[in-house]
Design a protein around this motif. Structure first.
Motif, PDB file in Angstrom:
ATOM      1  N   GLN A 116      32.176  54.197  81.725  1.00 53.25           N
ATOM      2  CA  GLN A 116      31.577  53.345  81.443  1.00 53.25           C
ATOM      3  C   GLN A 116      31.455  53.032  80.029  1.00 53.25           C
ATOM      4  O   GLN A 116      31.337  51.716  79.367  1.00 53.25           O
ATOM      5  CB  GLN A 116      29.467  53.758  81.873  1.00 53.25           C
ATOM      6  N   TYR A 117      31.970  53.916  79.540  1.00 46.45           N
ATOM      7  CA  TYR A 117      32.234  53.941  77.482  1.00 46.45           C
ATOM      8  C   TYR A 117      33.306  51.988  77.711  1.00 46.45           C
ATOM      9  O   TYR A 117      33.322  51.172  77.049  1.00 46.45           O
ATOM     10  CB  TYR A 117      32.766  54.135  77.250  1.00 46.45           C
ATOM     11  N   ILE A 118      34.283  52.268  78.496  1.00 41.36           N
ATOM     12  CA  ILE A 118      35.843  51.796  78.418  1.00 41.36           C
ATOM     13  C   ILE A 118      35.652  50.243  79.691  1.00 41.36           C
ATOM     14  O   ILE A 118      36.142  49.188  79.312  1.00 41.36           O
ATOM     15  CB  ILE A 118      36.791  52.276  79.162  1.00 41.36           C
ATOM     16  N   ASN A 119      34.377  50.314  80.070  1.00 36.77           N
ATOM     17  CA  ASN A 119      33.839  49.179  80.635  1.00 36.77           C
ATOM     18  C   ASN A 119      33.908  47.876  80.450  1.00 36.77           C
ATOM     19  O   ASN A 119      35.003  47.152  80.799  1.00 36.77           O
ATOM     20  CB  ASN A 119      32.715  49.396  81.488  1.00 36.77           C
ATOM     21  N   PRO A 120      33.116  47.957  79.638  1.00 36.60           N
ATOM     22  CA  PRO A 120      33.688  46.617  78.130  1.00 36.60           C
ATOM     23  C   PRO A 120      34.880  46.028  78.039  1.00 36.60           C
ATOM     24  O   PRO A 120      35.015  44.928  78.148  1.00 36.60           O
ATOM     25  CB  PRO A 120      32.761  46.376  77.104  1.00 36.60           C
ATOM     26  N   LEU A 121      35.961  47.075  77.551  1.00 36.32           N
ATOM     27  CA  LEU A 121      37.293  46.022  77.505  1.00 36.32           C
ATOM     28  C   LEU A 121      37.581  46.185  78.590  1.00 36.32           C
ATOM     29  O   LEU A 121      39.045  45.640  78.197  1.00 36.32           O
ATOM     30  CB  LEU A 121      37.369  47.674  76.716  1.00 36.32           C
ATOM     31  N   THR A 122      37.281  46.693  79.576  1.00 38.05           N
ATOM     32  CA  THR A 122      37.959  46.425  81.053  1.00 38.05           C
ATOM     33  C   THR A 122      37.691  44.953  81.766  1.00 38.05           C
ATOM     34  O   THR A 122      38.802  44.279  81.975  1.00 38.05           O
ATOM     35  CB  THR A 122      37.878  47.482  82.488  1.00 38.05           C
ATOM     36  N   SER A 123      36.278  44.538  81.585  1.00 37.91           N
ATOM     37  CA  SER A 123      35.754  43.560  81.695  1.00 37.91           C
ATOM     38  C   SER A 123      36.603  42.267  80.661  1.00 37.91           C
ATOM     39  O   SER A 123      37.247  41.307  81.522  1.00 37.91           O
ATOM     40  CB  SER A 123      34.271  43.337  81.968  1.00 37.91           C
ATOM     41  N   MET A 124      37.052  42.543  79.655  1.00 34.55           N
ATOM     42  CA  MET A 124      37.774  41.782  78.388  1.00 34.55           C
ATOM     43  C   MET A 124      39.026  41.497  79.505  1.00 34.55           C
ATOM     44  O   MET A 124      39.621  40.175  79.489  1.00 34.55           O
ATOM     45  CB  MET A 124      37.824  42.525  77.424  1.00 34.55           C
TER      46      MET A 124
END
Length: 308
Positions: free
Chosen positions: A110-118
């Motif tokens: 869940q933490y790395i999700n925004p960076l993956t979406s980026m």
């Protein structure tokens, strides 16, 4: 009045993220049930709850209109089907991780999700990154690498959660519907598969829904647990800026992390701690960069209006 609306929006957002952060407690209560049945029941009861909710919100006609559009446009149907498969996979992986005592890995996802979406935005939509955002991604990559070296294998639970939700967000761009209508359509598309699986379990005498009243209520309640935080989130998104939502979204994985360590005694190793420091640093840089970028765009927009 606008200030009050924003305050209400923040309250709704906090409610939604707190609920999402505490869901591991709920899924732990269902650990005596097979993961496959939990997922199928969750999809089915989410659809039932969404239909009831759409009637309550008086969005039935809008929903029916979208269903008619799906019938006419095969491309839209397959986009919906893909979104349904991705979000169902995300739900299934998260629940399995919680039941198997891997809440820390789930919270990392869940933490790395925004960076993956980026990253998905850069590859699929040709979006451009600032220097600070590239640096944030490198820091997060180092964090994931540390865990990979620690475990000796790639942390597939964390990456699978981040990737399924990231690609889910990408497919949602093709489906122009609000969150409530969208989730109703997605659960509608995947519900027949879930229902067939439940019927199969029934014929094999392996279904656990009828084992006890508590089991039945837990499985039926999975629909409410899925939909209710989304409803609060939808209410908040209409009143709060995206930058504020971006900051508040870290409530959910942080609560999951706390639940895993302090409630279910999962071990926060030194490798975990170091990896999380890298990822938290990456998120801080990413969030600051995003907020600054949006602020500059807003200023430029205001200036262009004043010139006009």
């Amino acid at each position: 009045m606008k200030l009050n609306n924003e305050k209400d929006g923040v309250v709704y957002a906090v409610f939604s993220y707190v609920m999402w952060g505490l869901t591991p407690i709920y899924w732990k209560l269902t650990q005596h049930i097979s993961s496959g049945e939990i997922l199928a029941q969750r999809v089915f009861w989410s659809f039932i709850f969404m239909i009831v909710l759409l009637f309550y919100l008086k969005k039935r006609n809008v929903y029916v209109g979208f269903v008619k559009e799906i019938v006419k446009k095969p491309k839209l149907f397959w986009s919906l089907f893909l979104a349904s498969v991705l979000i169902s996979s995300n739900w299934g992986i998260f629940m399995w991780a919680v039941i198997e005592g891997k809440i820390l890995e789930a919270s990392l996802g869940q933490y790395i999700n925004p960076l993956t979406s980026m990253l998905i935005g850069v590859i699929a939509l040709k979006e451009k990154l600032s220097g600070s955002q590239v640096f944030a991604f490198i820091l997060a990559g180092i964090g994931v690498l540390i865990l990979t070296l620690h475990y000796g294998v790639i942390p597939w639970i964390s990456l699978s959660l981040a990737l399924t939700f990231g690609f889910y967000g990408l497919t949602k761009k093709m489906i122009k519907a609000d969150s409530t209508i969208g989730l109703a359509l997605e659960t509608m598309v995947i519900s027949p598969i879930a229902l067939v699986y439940l019927i199969y379990l029934m014929f094999q005498s392996q279904i656990q829904f009828f084992d006890s009243l508590s089991t039945s209520l837990l499985l039926m309640g999975s629909g409410v647990v899925t939909v209710l935080p989304l409803l609060f989130f939808t209410m908040s998104a209409q009143k709060v800026t995206l930058s504020m939502l971006g900051i508040l979204q870290y409530i959910s994985p942080t609560l999951a992390l706390i639940v895993g360590v302090f409630l279910y005694n999962e071990t926060l190793t030194q490798a975990h701690f170091i990896a999380f420091i890298f990822i938290w640093s990456a998120l801080a840089i990413y969030t600051f960069s995003s907020v600054t970028k949006r602020g500059k765009k807003r200023e430029e927009h205001i200036k262009s209006k004043m010139r006009a």
